[in-house]
Design a protein around this motif. Sequence first.
Motif, short mmCIF file in Angstrom:
data_model
loop_
_atom_site.label_atom_id
_atom_site.label_comp_id
_atom_site.label_asym_id
_atom_site.label_seq_id
_atom_site.Cartn_x
_atom_site.Cartn_y
_atom_site.Cartn_z
N SER A 158 0.83 -1.20 0.00
CA SER A 158 0.00 0.00 0.00
C SER A 158 0.87 1.25 0.00
N GLU A 167 -3.54 5.33 -5.70
CA GLU A 167 -4.33 5.26 -4.46
C GLU A 167 -4.37 3.84 -3.91
N TYR A 168 -4.41 2.85 -4.81
CA TYR A 168 -4.51 1.46 -4.40
C TYR A 168 -3.35 0.64 -4.97
N ARG A 541 -5.63 -0.49 0.06
CA ARG A 541 -4.92 0.66 0.64
C ARG A 541 -5.19 0.69 2.14
#
Length: 545
Positions: A158, A167-168, A541
């Motif tokens: 992450s 973001e992920y 995440r």
Amino acid sequence: MFLSFLFTPYSLLLLPFLFYLLPYLRSHAIRDIPGPRAAAFSNLWLLYQCRRGRRFKAVDDAHKKYGKLVRIQPNHVSIADPDAIPVIYSHGGGWLKSEYYDAFVSIHRGLFNTRDRAEHSRKRKTVSHTFSAKSISQFEQYMTYNLQELVKQWDRLSDTAIKCGQEYAEIDSLHWFNYLAFDIIGDLAFGKPFGMLPAGQDIAEVKKTPNSPSTYARAVEVLNRRGEVSSTLGCLPSLKPFAKYLPDRFFRDGLQAVEDLAGIAVARVNERLASTEQRQKNGQEQGPAERVDLLARLMEGKDENGEKLGRDELTAEALTQLIAGSDTTSNTSCALLYWVLRTPGVLAKLQQELDEALPREQRGCCVPDFESVKDLPYLHKVISETLRIHSTSSLGLPRLVPPGPGITLRNRLFPAGTELSVPAYTIHHSPEIWGQDAEEFRPKRWDEPTEAQPQQQEGNNVGGDQAGAGLTPRQKAAFIPFSYGPRSCVGRNVAEMELALIVATVFGRYGFELREGEEGKGLKTREGFLRKPLGCRVGVRRRWR
């Protein structure tokens, strides 16, 4: 004259008669029960469905076409009726496991594949103390340790994604759940993890005998192949000695997997026994290095005569725990993640419950303790609904009608020796039992009966039983993810603890984005002995920093 005929080429004409017609004629009492035409004459129809990895679906389709009673082998009837469960899988009555289980034997018969009732009772008595309430509470430390290893890996992935402007982090969650489940059961059943989580790969030591040199194999892959080939050969166990000569590599590779999996158990049990023997020589029978895990409990276990398990028997039981405690957990965890992310509103409600229940110090930095999550109602509803809709154990476990006058089910008399089973997948997906939304993932159904029966008042249960407070009696009877009766899963309490800790850790700490089934194809699965997802891609995440 007849003898001379047997030694001519024409005698080959007898083979189809012997192979197909004799089983059909022998099972005259169930001859009128409908089913696929080929299944009435040969075990090969069911074997073929197993080879394709779709036995559960073929049997379910047959029930939809032919009704509650379906003949799936010449002497085997599948009964899609929850009322048959307490009869076929009863504690009394003398029911035996069928020859299907002979295909699963390696090293030594274990608790799972022992067919003799007296021997099974002896083994269960020896093994059952392993899963006592006291023992299970001591297993949590090993689950926590390995979940912390998973957290380290997912945190790293992450954080790396964030540094790269994403973001992920995209992962195949199935791989990681496999590594987690194998490391936990390795810790519990053999004394230490396999090391798959830190390595981020599928690897395990193999030994053919205690003193042979070490080799290495992909344990997850080996287990998958072993389950597929054993379940397939279980439809025709007499084929097992000749299977390696068949042109289909599926059988050769599968039988090699059986040997490799046994070798993994031999290597780990031998290492543990050697360590224990050395400690005893040094006068350290007890001490800080002594582990309280499944293998330690198995080593302590005694039957009614005070006899302990021999080395081969001990290894076979440890292997049983490896098989029973790895694929089941990883399959269910992967399916649960998929269904939670696919179904609107479920993730938010689950995370809200976890956020409200967990102390702040547990929420963002470590694995929750079981005491904090064991009574969370929505968490248990999500787990139960996953066990229903995914049905990791999907096939009907076969039993033989005991000697005597026979058994009457659904107004049919089944004579002694008839093979009967209740298909778990079909029962778990029956609209008649679960309502017209049986194919939907709906945790709320565990509060509100969906069957057309009088509604019951909701109860305030605790623990695992709270997920099901609103079920009708028929629904409760039809829910069999751990089977039923004296042959049911002896490690059920361990599995429920492990799943609760996994779900609380994963959803309490991480946010997700589903990427599997984006083209509307859903979660792809294949059935060996268990029904296994083929993968589940997600974005992950950290929620807390």
